[in-house]
Design a protein around this motif. Structure first.
Motif, PDB file in Angstrom:
ATOM      1  N   GLU A  41       0.842  -1.200   0.000  1.00  0.00           N
ATOM      2  CA  GLU A  41       0.000   0.000   0.000  1.00  0.00           C
ATOM      3  C   GLU A  41       0.878   1.252   0.000  1.00  0.00           C
ATOM      4  O   GLU A  41       1.970   1.256   0.563  1.00  0.00           O
ATOM      5  N   GLY A  96       0.647   4.274   1.417  1.00  0.00           N
ATOM      6  CA  GLY A  96       0.755   5.160   2.571  1.00  0.00           C
ATOM      7  C   GLY A  96       1.984   4.871   3.424  1.00  0.00           C
ATOM      8  O   GLY A  96       2.723   3.911   3.195  1.00  0.00           O
ATOM      9  N   ARG A 130      -2.070   2.001   7.421  1.00  0.00           N
ATOM     10  CA  ARG A 130      -1.602   2.670   6.203  1.00  0.00           C
ATOM     11  C   ARG A 130      -2.802   3.023   5.342  1.00  0.00           C
ATOM     12  O   ARG A 130      -3.802   2.314   5.318  1.00  0.00           O
ATOM     13  N   THR A 131      -2.673   4.105   4.596  1.00  0.00           N
ATOM     14  CA  THR A 131      -3.676   4.439   3.597  1.00  0.00           C
ATOM     15  C   THR A 131      -3.474   3.541   2.382  1.00  0.00           C
ATOM     16  O   THR A 131      -2.347   3.327   1.940  1.00  0.00           O
ATOM     17  N   THR A 132      -4.575   3.003   1.864  1.00  0.00           N
ATOM     18  CA  THR A 132      -4.499   2.102   0.716  1.00  0.00           C
ATOM     19  C   THR A 132      -4.585   2.881  -0.594  1.00  0.00           C
ATOM     20  O   THR A 132      -4.915   4.071  -0.616  1.00  0.00           O
ATOM     21  N   GLY A 181      -7.767   4.713  -1.234  1.00  0.00           N
ATOM     22  CA  GLY A 181      -8.147   5.785  -0.315  1.00  0.00           C
ATOM     23  C   GLY A 181      -8.717   5.297   0.988  1.00  0.00           C
ATOM     24  O   GLY A 181      -9.150   6.097   1.829  1.00  0.00           O
ATOM     25  N   THR A 224      -8.194   2.293   4.352  1.00  0.00           N
ATOM     26  CA  THR A 224      -7.194   2.066   5.394  1.00  0.00           C
ATOM     27  C   THR A 224      -6.976   0.571   5.595  1.00  0.00           C
ATOM     28  O   THR A 224      -7.936  -0.206   5.628  1.00  0.00           O
ATOM     29  N   PRO A 280     -12.858   3.732   1.520  1.00  0.00           N
ATOM     30  CA  PRO A 280     -12.964   5.146   1.896  1.00  0.00           C
ATOM     31  C   PRO A 280     -14.192   5.453   2.741  1.00  0.00           C
ATOM     32  O   PRO A 280     -14.181   6.385   3.548  1.00  0.00           O
TER      33      PRO A 280
END
Length: 254
Positions: free
Chosen positions: A139, A141, A158-160, A163, A165, A185
């Motif tokens: 990912e 982020g 982490r942000t995927t 958008g 998580t 999201p």
């Protein structure tokens, strides 16, 4: 009468880790002294597309990425499918069709027998109660670490790419990964891995039950382990599988 709802919160311990890199190291260190494991009498239960399947498995893992999975029908010693990986290559033989698949130990290939959306190396880590770092690190982020007061656990996230998580929930006591959760999201669940029945095996505390859920794919998959043996010096040939005589060889590297 006035009823007041009170949400329980669990504060972080005084010595809680604050650096994501330190938590990562602690997760890996908890099983650094264990090299391999045999998971005996595993019941695999699969729900998906209106079907329910239950089979027996024997799972062998060895760090860093050796994997062997034998699948049998309940009440039978006949092997239906055999999957192996030595970390560099993947092979699987289906006895009923005599098809032999060969390629890389990617998530897509491991999913042919274990629909867990993990690479071969991640399956080894998860079976030890660790983190699926391949899945996490793909990912875009950067690592974020906070304390989940409702659960009383670390949350490494982490942000995927979509958008959403991807989060790992980790105990402070022994830094075991108890849950992996991917949300879109809009915070709806895309993927979830949970554990239950943690047992102290002397050398390591490990879960007896692992469950993987993909709601959008109508998939619910679990592994229930009755017996685990650690550090048994598994030999390399167990993680190799040449094509059986007369089998149809299918290259799945694409």
């Amino acid at each position: 009468m006035l009823a007041v709802a009170c949400t329980k919160t669990i504060p972080p311990p005084d010595n809680a880790l604050e650096d994501p890199a330190e938590l990562r190291a602690a997760i890996d260190q908890r099983y650094a002294h264990v090299n391999d494991a045999r998971f005996k009498e595993v019941t695999l239960e699969y729900f998906g597309e209106g079907e329910r399947v239950r089979v027996r498995q024997l799972i062998l893992v060895q760090k860093p990425a050796n994997l062997r999975v034998q699948t049998r029908l309940p009440g039978s010693d006949e092997i239906l499918n055999l999957l192996v990986s030595d970390g560099e290559t993947f092979a699987m033989h289906q006895r009923d069709t005599n098809d032999y698949y060969t390629g890389n130990p990617t998530r897509e290939n491991i999913n042919r027998l274990l629909p867990v959306d993990l690479s071969g190396a991640d399956v080894v880590r998860v079976m030890f109660g660790g983190a699926p770092w391949d899945r996490f690190d793909r990912e875009p982020g950067i690592d974020a670490l906070d304390w989940d007061r409702r659960r009383g656990l670390y949350r490494l996230s982490r942000t995927t790419a979509s958008g959403g998580t991807l989060s790992l929930f980790v105990r402070h006591t022994d830094f075991a990964v108890t849950e992996v959760l991917e949300q879109g999201p809009d915070e709806h669940t895309l993927y979830r891995y949970t554990t239950e029945g943690w047992r102290d095996l002397g050398e390591l505390v490990m879960p007896a039950y692992r469950r993987f859920i993909w709601p959008d794919r109508d998939l619910d998959f679990s592994l229930d382990v009755r017996e685990t043996q650690l550090n048994i010096s598994l030999q390399q040939p167990l993680f190799e599988l040449p094509p059986p005589a007369g089998s149809r060889v299918i290259d799945v590297n694409g």
